[in-house]
Design a protein around this motif. Sequence first.
Motif, PDB file in Angstrom:
ATOM      1  N   ASP A 119      36.303  35.838  40.579  1.00 19.55           N
ATOM      2  CA  ASP A 119      35.461  36.985  40.228  1.00 19.55           C
ATOM      3  C   ASP A 119      36.280  38.113  39.619  1.00 19.55           C
ATOM      4  OD1 ASP A 119      33.055  35.821  40.924  1.00 19.55           O
ATOM      5  OD2 ASP A 119      33.116  36.560  42.992  1.00 19.55           O
ATOM      6  N   ARG A 120      37.492  38.309  40.108  1.00 22.03           N
ATOM      7  CA  ARG A 120      38.340  39.355  39.511  1.00 22.03           C
ATOM      8  C   ARG A 120      38.620  39.061  38.037  1.00 22.03           C
ATOM      9  NH1 ARG A 120      40.542  39.896  44.841  1.00 22.03           N
ATOM     10  NH2 ARG A 120      41.960  38.132  44.554  1.00 22.03           N
ATOM     11  N   LEU A 121      38.689  37.778  37.687  1.00 25.59           N
ATOM     12  CA  LEU A 121      38.931  37.397  36.301  1.00 25.59           C
ATOM     13  C   LEU A 121      37.693  37.580  35.437  1.00 25.59           C
ATOM     14  CD1 LEU A 121      40.804  36.042  34.177  1.00 25.59           C
ATOM     15  CD2 LEU A 121      39.887  33.830  34.960  1.00 25.59           C
ATOM     16  N   ASN A 122      36.522  37.249  35.975  1.00 21.41           N
ATOM     17  CA  ASN A 122      35.320  37.136  35.149  1.00 21.41           C
ATOM     18  C   ASN A 122      34.347  38.302  35.247  1.00 21.41           C
ATOM     19  OD1 ASN A 122      36.038  34.535  34.174  1.00 21.41           O
ATOM     20  ND2 ASN A 122      35.345  33.637  36.108  1.00 21.41           N
ATOM     21  N   LEU A 123      34.440  39.118  36.300  1.00 22.77           N
ATOM     22  CA  LEU A 123      33.456  40.168  36.541  1.00 22.77           C
ATOM     23  C   LEU A 123      34.102  41.546  36.461  1.00 22.77           C
ATOM     24  CD1 LEU A 123      31.529  38.548  39.538  1.00 22.77           C
ATOM     25  CD2 LEU A 123      31.068  38.320  37.078  1.00 22.77           C
TER      26      LEU A 123
END
Length: 324
Positions: free
Chosen positions: A108-112
């Motif tokens: 999620d840190r990568l995509n959001l």
Amino acid sequence: MDQHFDMNILIRFPARFFAVSLTLLATVWALPSDAATKRLRVAGGPEGSPEMAAATGLCNFMNQELDLSGYACETVAAPGPEDGLRALRAGAVDLAFVDSNLVDNATDRLNLRTVLTMFPKLLTVATSKRSAIRIEDLHRSKVAVGPTGSQSARLFDIMQENRLFRSRFELERVTLSSQQARIEALCSGSVDAAAFVVSHPSVRIDDLADSCEVEIISVCCDRKQDEFLKAGPAYLKGTITGGFYPGSRQSAQSIGVRSLLISAKELPNSAARLVVDVVADGFDRFRMLDRPLFNTTPEIMATSESPLIRHPGAVKAFSTKALN
């Protein structure tokens, strides 16, 4: 993303989420057909929740500016604690209100991205034992929490696992799925205490205090809990002010999470800027949507910590307002 691909993704989710997604797609198809109109879909929370009130208000305010902004906004309910997050990950919505601990992972840190940091939601333990002040005072008591995976169960576990003196008291846990079931069990004497995760002031805790005489107790923060909370931004500590609710005399310290408005990293900068502008520039009416928003400010929305980095469009919008 074409409709066929969306449906293939959604069919792997639980039936409840599939039904929500069908409702969402139906409302999106019902939007104005003007090709120049861009569409934003916002997942709120359960009906009646502060998140749903905020999502509905946000879309109402945005749609009032449709001719100027070119964005039409639609709201979809997210009945379960992770339904909005699942919809966002699948590309079925553009924005979602999500609790901070649910996106504390590398994927999620990568995509959001975080667009707004919202209000805190605190573990709230109410007891009928009038002599109880802190969690240790419930030694050998029955405590009602939600099912495994619910926020009340998660935060209760984290609180207890990181409590310095956890080995010096024993608790009998009773699993009750709904908040109303926990209220009824506590007021009937079936349990000695009940755990909730709510934003304060809370209508749910108001209902509890009106139903029977209870005290809200401190579950935080000793040295070990402070060390845990300093390790990252997924969790926070807060105070439930004494006198907020009938019969609750003393302030109670607790552990909690923060509600976030998040997006995929691909959300256009113009959309993120519009969300910030609509909320921050019309904040006096936005904060009136629900009681937990009373304690939120544009500065909190711009600067509070999040496990996710800020969307660059939101950063740009807040920078022009001298808030961050």
